[in-house]
Design an enzyme around this catalytic site. Structure first.
Site, PDB file in Angstrom:
ATOM      1  N   ASN A 150       8.112  -5.302  -0.554  1.00 53.15           N
ATOM      2  CA  ASN A 150       8.007  -4.182   0.377  1.00 53.15           C
ATOM      3  C   ASN A 150       6.539  -4.133   0.776  1.00 53.15           C
ATOM      4  O   ASN A 150       5.709  -3.622   0.010  1.00 53.15           O
ATOM      5  CB  ASN A 150       8.443  -2.859  -0.253  1.00 53.15           C
TER       6      ASN A 150
ATOM      7  N   ARG B  84       6.609   0.770  14.008  1.00 55.42           N
ATOM      8  CA  ARG B  84       7.234   0.232  12.792  1.00 55.42           C
ATOM      9  C   ARG B  84       8.338  -0.777  13.108  1.00 55.42           C
ATOM     10  O   ARG B  84       8.946  -1.352  12.220  1.00 55.42           O
ATOM     11  CB  ARG B  84       7.837   1.356  11.947  1.00 55.42           C
TER      12      ARG B  84
ATOM     13  N   ALA C 196       2.873  -0.593   5.059  1.00 56.01           N
ATOM     14  CA  ALA C 196       2.354  -0.664   6.433  1.00 56.01           C
ATOM     15  C   ALA C 196       1.832  -2.057   6.794  1.00 56.01           C
ATOM     16  O   ALA C 196       1.722  -2.384   7.985  1.00 56.01           O
ATOM     17  CB  ALA C 196       1.264   0.375   6.619  1.00 56.01           C
TER      18      ALA C 196
ATOM     19  N   ARG D 265      12.598   4.311  13.389  1.00 60.95           N
ATOM     20  CA  ARG D 265      11.451   5.219  13.284  1.00 60.95           C
ATOM     21  C   ARG D 265      10.488   4.992  14.467  1.00 60.95           C
ATOM     22  O   ARG D 265      10.919   4.624  15.544  1.00 60.95           O
ATOM     23  CB  ARG D 265      10.776   5.010  11.923  1.00 60.95           C
TER      24      ARG D 265
ATOM     25  N   HIS E 150      12.626  -2.394   2.755  1.00 61.01           N
ATOM     26  CA  HIS E 150      12.030  -1.104   3.102  1.00 61.01           C
ATOM     27  C   HIS E 150      12.969   0.004   2.662  1.00 61.01           C
ATOM     28  O   HIS E 150      14.189  -0.116   2.842  1.00 61.01           O
ATOM     29  CB  HIS E 150      11.803  -0.988   4.608  1.00 61.01           C
ATOM     30  N   LEU E 151      12.404   1.059   2.138  1.00 58.91           N
ATOM     31  CA  LEU E 151      13.221   2.227   1.799  1.00 58.91           C
ATOM     32  C   LEU E 151      13.816   2.838   3.065  1.00 58.91           C
ATOM     33  O   LEU E 151      14.990   3.190   3.114  1.00 58.91           O
ATOM     34  CB  LEU E 151      12.364   3.266   1.075  1.00 58.91           C
ATOM     35  N   SER E 152      12.971   3.007   4.074  1.00 56.50           N
ATOM     36  CA  SER E 152      13.418   3.648   5.318  1.00 56.50           C
ATOM     37  C   SER E 152      13.936   2.591   6.287  1.00 56.50           C
ATOM     38  O   SER E 152      13.631   1.400   6.148  1.00 56.50           O
ATOM     39  CB  SER E 152      12.253   4.421   5.944  1.00 56.50           C
TER      40      SER E 152
ATOM     41  N   ARG F 119       5.508  11.207  -1.957  1.00 57.07           N
ATOM     42  CA  ARG F 119       5.057  10.895  -0.605  1.00 57.07           C
ATOM     43  C   ARG F 119       6.204  11.052   0.382  1.00 57.07           C
ATOM     44  O   ARG F 119       7.231  10.380   0.216  1.00 57.07           O
ATOM     45  CB  ARG F 119       4.588   9.440  -0.637  1.00 57.07           C
TER      46      ARG F 119
ATOM     47  N   GLU G 253      12.399  -9.295   2.444  1.00 62.51           N
ATOM     48  CA  GLU G 253      11.592  -8.110   2.788  1.00 62.51           C
ATOM     49  C   GLU G 253      12.469  -6.872   2.634  1.00 62.51           C
ATOM     50  O   GLU G 253      13.613  -6.868   3.102  1.00 62.51           O
ATOM     51  CB  GLU G 253      11.133  -8.256   4.247  1.00 62.51           C
TER      52      GLU G 253
ATOM     53  N   ASP H 102       0.959 -15.247   6.729  1.00 68.84           N
ATOM     54  CA  ASP H 102       0.481 -16.611   6.479  1.00 68.84           C
ATOM     55  C   ASP H 102       0.492 -16.931   4.983  1.00 68.84           C
ATOM     56  O   ASP H 102       0.812 -18.058   4.591  1.00 68.84           O
ATOM     57  CB  ASP H 102      -0.931 -16.795   7.048  1.00 68.84           C
TER      58      ASP H 102
ATOM     59  N   PRO I  16       0.792  -1.225   0.000  1.00 73.52           N
ATOM     60  CA  PRO I  16       0.000   0.000   0.000  1.00 73.52           C
ATOM     61  C   PRO I  16       0.830   1.283   0.000  1.00 73.52           C
ATOM     62  O   PRO I  16       1.861   1.359   0.676  1.00 73.52           O
ATOM     63  CB  PRO I  16      -0.793  -0.076   1.312  1.00 73.52           C
ATOM     64  N   ASN I  17       0.348   2.244  -0.746  1.00 69.65           N
ATOM     65  CA  ASN I  17       0.875   3.620  -0.791  1.00 69.65           C
ATOM     66  C   ASN I  17       2.209   3.775  -1.519  1.00 69.65           C
ATOM     67  O   ASN I  17       2.700   4.881  -1.683  1.00 69.65           O
ATOM     68  CB  ASN I  17       0.997   4.216   0.625  1.00 69.65           C
TER      69      ASN I  17
ATOM     70  N   TYR J 234      11.225   8.922   2.277  1.00 65.71           N
ATOM     71  CA  TYR J 234      11.313   7.865   1.271  1.00 65.71           C
ATOM     72  C   TYR J 234      12.113   8.246   0.026  1.00 65.71           C
ATOM     73  O   TYR J 234      12.342   7.402  -0.838  1.00 65.71           O
ATOM     74  CB  TYR J 234       9.896   7.424   0.867  1.00 65.71           C
TER      75      TYR J 234
ATOM     76  N   HIS K  44       3.537  -4.239   9.448  1.00 62.69           N
ATOM     77  CA  HIS K  44       3.363  -4.097  10.894  1.00 62.69           C
ATOM     78  C   HIS K  44       1.988  -4.540  11.372  1.00 62.69           C
ATOM     79  O   HIS K  44       1.706  -4.505  12.560  1.00 62.69           O
ATOM     80  CB  HIS K  44       3.572  -2.629  11.294  1.00 62.69           C
TER      81      HIS K  44
HETATM   82  C1  DQA Z   1       8.006   1.275   4.289  1.00 67.01           C
HETATM   83  C2  DQA Z   1       8.011   1.424   5.821  1.00 67.01           C
HETATM   84  C3  DQA Z   1       6.626   1.208   6.392  1.00 67.01           C
HETATM   85  O1  DQA Z   1       6.657   1.387   7.801  1.00 67.01           O
HETATM   86  C4  DQA Z   1       5.645   2.199   5.799  1.00 67.01           C
HETATM   87  O2  DQA Z   1       4.351   1.943   6.276  1.00 67.01           O
HETATM   88  C5  DQA Z   1       5.682   2.225   4.314  1.00 67.01           C
HETATM   89  C6  DQA Z   1       6.989   2.202   3.653  1.00 67.01           C
HETATM   90  C7  DQA Z   1       9.397   1.601   3.680  1.00 67.01           C
HETATM   91  O3  DQA Z   1       9.638   1.183   2.552  1.00 67.01           O
HETATM   92  O4  DQA Z   1      10.210   2.270   4.307  1.00 67.01           O
HETATM   93  O5  DQA Z   1       4.659   2.335   3.655  1.00 67.01           O
HETATM   94  O6  DQA Z   1       7.690  -0.068   3.970  1.00 67.01           O
END
Ligand code: DQA
Length: 149
Positions: free
Chosen positions: A76, A113, A79, A109, A102-104, A20, A100, A89, A12-13, A25, A82
């Site tokens: 990735n 998270r 959210a 943080r 993550h950019l951040s 964003r 897995e 599953d 998502p997002n 990010y 978390h």
């Molecule tokens: C994220 C980190 C997540 O906590 C956040 O909800 C995201 C982006 C990252 O790539 O840093 O949507 O997955």
């Protein structure tokens, strides 16, 4: 023909990348990340197929069908990392190696998270390198597939 295919999943997002929370990010767009992944995949002699959804159920449906056509998953989860036991599953159920990304650096943080439901079913996690996390993650996954150790 390339014999290894990696499924790349953006949660998502992530479609909003580049616009964003740029201070968190970075300004690389999702299309640019996908282009860089395709170029890295070619160097590594693997194929990638990418998928993005803002909908948890759509991601679960997508994962369900992956075992027949890919050898590993680079995800990735955004959210959902978390919050989603269902995602964990689904990944456990498909029984493919998962990396897995993550950019951040989620560990540095907010407290919410710091926990990942996905990490427990992943080979490993790459976080904190911006768009480069995806490329490092792809490399790590391909390396793992070639030599599971
Ligand atoms: C994220 C980190 C997540 O906590 C956040 O909800 C995201 C982006 C990252 O790539 O840093 O949507 O997955």
């Amino acid at each position: 023909m390339r014999t290894t295919t990696i499924a790349v999943i953006h949660g998502p997002n992530l479609r909003l990348l580049g616009r964003r929370e740029v201070h968190v990010y970075g300004d690389t767009t999702l299309a640019q990340i996908d282009e860089r992944l395709a170029a890295s995949a070619a160097e590594l002699d693997v194929s990638v197929e990418t998928f993005q959804s803002n909908h948890e159920g759509a991601i679960l449906d997508h994962i369900e069908g992956l075992a027949e056509r890919v050898q590993g998953i680079l995800i990735n989860p955004g959210a959902l990392t978390h919050t989603s036991i269902a995602l964990r599953d689904a990944l456990a159920g498909v029984a493919l190696p998962v990396v897995e990304v993550h950019l951040s650096n989620t560990a540095a943080r907010e407290r919410f998270r710091r926990h990942s439901y996905v990490a427990g079913v992943a080979v490993g996690v790459v976080a904190g390198f911006g768009a480069r996390s995806y490329l490092l993650g792809l490399r790590a996954l391909v390396d793992h597939l070639r030599d599971p150790g």
